[in-house]
Enzyme design. Sequence first.
Site, mmCIF file in Angstrom:
data_model
loop_
_atom_site.group_PDB
_atom_site.id
_atom_site.type_symbol
_atom_site.label_atom_id
_atom_site.label_comp_id
_atom_site.label_asym_id
_atom_site.label_seq_id
_atom_site.Cartn_x
_atom_site.Cartn_y
_atom_site.Cartn_z
ATOM 1 N N GLY A 180 0.958 -0.993 0.008
ATOM 2 C CA GLY A 180 0.156 0.140 -0.023
ATOM 3 C C GLY A 180 0.963 1.263 0.094
ATOM 4 O O GLY A 180 1.894 1.126 -0.251
ATOM 5 N N VAL A 217 1.982 -5.533 3.913
ATOM 6 C CA VAL A 217 1.194 -6.435 4.965
ATOM 7 C C VAL A 217 1.720 -7.807 4.513
ATOM 8 O O VAL A 217 1.550 -8.242 3.447
ATOM 9 C CB VAL A 217 -0.175 -6.316 4.597
ATOM 10 N N LYS A 244 1.401 -5.339 9.455
ATOM 11 C CA LYS A 244 1.525 -3.995 9.000
ATOM 12 C C LYS A 244 2.734 -3.536 8.802
ATOM 13 O O LYS A 244 3.105 -3.046 10.159
ATOM 14 C CB LYS A 244 0.296 -3.231 9.023
ATOM 15 N N ASP A 304 -11.026 6.426 5.267
ATOM 16 C CA ASP A 304 -10.598 5.611 3.794
ATOM 17 C C ASP A 304 -11.154 4.599 3.574
ATOM 18 O O ASP A 304 -10.640 3.453 3.254
ATOM 19 C CB ASP A 304 -9.133 5.504 4.178
#
Length: 293
Positions: A4, A9, A24, A122
Amino acid sequence: MGTGAFGIVARARDTRLGRLVALKCIPAREPLAMRDYLGREAQALTRVRADEVTTVFDVLCASVSSSQGELGFVVIVMEYVEGMNLREWGRRQVSSEVRVELLSSAARGLEAAHAAGIVHRDFKPENVLVTKVGSARLVDFGLAYQVGSRGGGAGLVPRGEVGVGTPEYMAPESFGGQASFAADQYAFALTAWELLTGTRPFEHARVQLARTGRARDYTGASKLSAPLIRTLGRALDPRAEARFGSMLELRRNLERSGRWFGQVVNFVIGGAAVGALAATAYHAGKQSRDKKK
């Protein structure tokens, strides 16, 4: 498992407790300071009581040696959810009723977050995981905002940040730095529209800032029932105050609209089947009479 904007992840095994977890991993020049910052995300999520929100277990610092020296990381240890994200799941051939049920599950996750005073900021298909049993799990609260916090000190991130989120799923007011539960409604409705029609209601993210059209004129509206258009259209209103009073109200309207839609689809399909059987019987009878003549 994926990458990301902030890091990667990975799936890992907790050898002390013998369980799979998701890590993460976020690069950081000052891991300790970043850990304290991200620790607020973990603390906030402990107040969210819902099966539809992924559990955060711990926030750690780590480093990796390389030819360039020590590389620092902050590692968020989360519940491992076996499944796929909503965008991947949406490519499957499933009925509209099943899609509405899954959206309802995701809405419950936002309801729980809002009840704890947290705005996700988000919400999008990539941040919703679909489990093997078909329920939704919300992930990635890294951009979330704690309502009532001042300057982000007591919450997650400062309210005044401009353009926080993924532009395609941001409410018009979010581009100016406002954070509210209504903005999550907007992102949810965009996601729902996309999942139910296969297309976004607007061609470009910035179009939503100045649009004045009606929901029935949005791209893909012909694939939705009138109640679903009204429900999602209200949540997509460019005026935050014109949306639903809460995610609970939006979810209940979505569920009612979805049930009505399913009944109409079944009626149409059933009627078509009856019509086809009647036509077949008529032609068979006519052929039999013609032979007797």
